[in-house]
Design an enzyme around this catalytic site. Structure first.
Site, PDB file in Angstrom:
ATOM      1  CD  GLN A 123      -4.885   4.728  -7.842  1.00 39.15           C
ATOM      2  OE1 GLN A 123      -4.326   4.206  -6.881  1.00 39.15           O
ATOM      3  NE2 GLN A 123      -4.363   4.753  -9.034  1.00 39.15           N
ATOM      4  N   GLY A 124     -10.021   5.045  -7.052  1.00 44.53           N
ATOM      5  CA  GLY A 124     -10.956   3.987  -7.469  1.00 44.53           C
ATOM      6  C   GLY A 124     -10.697   3.577  -8.911  1.00 44.53           C
ATOM      7  CB  SER A 126      -7.991  -2.092  -9.013  1.00 46.63           C
ATOM      8  OG  SER A 126      -6.700  -1.581  -9.130  1.00 46.63           O
ATOM      9  CB  SER A 158      -5.064   2.191  -0.416  1.00 47.06           C
ATOM     10  OG  SER A 158      -4.421   1.229  -1.200  1.00 47.06           O
ATOM     11  CD  GLU A 241       0.650   5.005  -7.553  1.00 47.83           C
ATOM     12  OE1 GLU A 241       0.272   4.753  -8.705  1.00 47.83           O
ATOM     13  OE2 GLU A 241       0.617   4.181  -6.631  1.00 47.83           O
TER      14      GLU A 241
END
Ligand SMILES: Cc1cc2nc3c(=O)[nH]c(=O)nc-3n(C[C@H](O)[C@H](O)[C@H](O)COP(=O)(O)OP(=O)(O)OC[C@H]3O[C@@H](n4cnc5c(N)ncnc54)[C@H](O)[C@@H]3O)c2cc1C
Length: 344
Positions: A123-124, A126, A158, A241
């Protein structure tokens, strides 16, 4: 809120529990590279046995079961102390977002691969200056023919080191109000120009990463939703999520509490079992109350989702409450063992 399960749901739970007893995942390797291979094999095993994508449509490799059965799955996995599923980002966010907003081609291309752990997703979202204020993100994507050209940096991504695909939020219209000029892209992590740098944490783990994008070409057909319409897709992602994960978390906290009670019963303190200490008893009781709070909050938001169709903001409240509660809870074994805790 109805807290009872139907006979079909009870059968589902019994069948899964029996399967998990017969197919335990085995001990988790300590080294991350070995863990990744182990995690992929475990998820594939689950998929092949029909235990992945519980509530996803069968046409895309899922089981076609209900959301309640998905929650029972989360509970039983936590009860059996199975490892974290390696493709968590794909299973909890990427897949549900594709099911809700993807094109048929995107669904056909990715959904089964996510379930079988053939594709690991990350998940890109932040960035160094866009965390809580996510809409401040600056990673730019500019259309050049049929591709977007992406430049910028993500952080805290992550499992990026092991990921094949990235759910990437980019700014496509810098002149629009900040929530309006964002697009949700699927970026191939093996593309030229993608650099992943692990971030080492104080405990030695390095599952977070910085990800740099330098002139990375992402085909226009990899947009999820519409160009400049990515904020809505990002919100769907975050709602999914958090939607059912609380079911694992409430049971994980109960399993951890059972271990703490065992520890407190045999650990000596001033010649008596630690559990006889009044202060410790209060901490344990508080942890028990909080694990019930999270359990009933999870049930309440599930009821709301079942009535309204989509997960709401309750998942974010649960995530915040759970993170603070779990930190308090993990201080209990440290309090029981004192300096000995440092030896483990
Ligand atoms: C376990 C874990 C996994 C993660 N994995 C991913 C991932 O895979 N992909 C990804 O994109 N991100 C990931 N993140 C990042 C996470 O989403 C961000 O950490 C989060 O968005 C917060 O951003 P930040 O860390 O920059 O903190 P900041 O936004 O800088 O906040 C720091 C502190 O300031 C406070 N604060 C911020 N704004 C205000 C304000 N206006 N008023 C008052 N107080 C304020 C916050 O409450 C917080 O206490 C992960 C984080 C964790 C903990």
């Amino acid at each position: 809120m109805d807290l009872s399960y139907s006979p079909q749901e009870e059968r589902f739970r019994a069948e899964l529990r029996a399967w998990l007893e017969q197919h335990p995942p085995g001990p988790e390797p300590e080294h991350i590279d070995a863990w990744v291979a182990y995690g992929k094999a475990w998820q594939r095993h689950l998929y092949e046995a029909g235990w992945c994508g519980i509530a996803w449509p069968q046409a895309y490799g899922g089981r076609g079961a209900t959301l309640i059965e998905q929650c029972i799955f989360q509970e039983e996995m936590a009860r059996a102390r199975t490892p974290l599923l390696i493709n968590l980002a794909g299973l909890t966010m990427g897949g549900p977002v594709l099911i809700a907003h993807g094109t048929e081609e995107q669904k056909q291309r990715h959904l089964k691969a996510i379930l079988a752990a053939d594709e690991i997703w990350c998940q890109g979202f932040s960035e160094p200056n866009a965390g809580s204020d996510l809409a401040a993100l600056k990673t730019r994507a500019v259309l050049d023919g049929d591709d977007f050209v992406v430049n910028g940096q993500k952080v805290w991504t992550s499992f990026a080191r092991y990921a094949d695909w990235c759910m990437l939020l980019v700014r496509t219209n810098p002149d629009a109000p900040k929530h309006k000029g964002i697009t949700f892209l699927l970026a191939d992590m093996h593309s030229p120009g993608v650099t992943v740098r692990p971030l080492k944490q104080i405990n030695g783990d390095d599952d977070f990463n910085e990800v740099f994008f330098e002139d990375v070409r992402v085909p226009r057909q990899n947009v999820i939703g519409t160009i400049d319409g990515g904020w809505e897709i990002a919100i769907t992602t975050l709602m999914h999520e958090r939607a059912t994960l609380t079911f694992s978390r409430q049971l994980q906290s109960r399993v951890a509490l059972t271990d703490m009670l065992k520890l407190a019963r045999h650990w000596p303190r001033n010649g008596r079992p630690a559990i006889e200490d009044a202060l410790l008893r209060q901490q344990l009781a508080q942890a028990l109350i909080e694990s019930d709070v999270i359990k009933y909050t999870a049930y309440r938001s599930l009821t709301k989702t079942l009535r309204g169709g989509v997960p709401g903001p309750e998942g974010s409240m649960e995530k915040l409450f759970w993170s603070e509660m779990y930190q308090r809870m993990l201080e209990i074994p440290l309090a029981i063992e004192g300096p000995y805790a440092q030896l483990v």
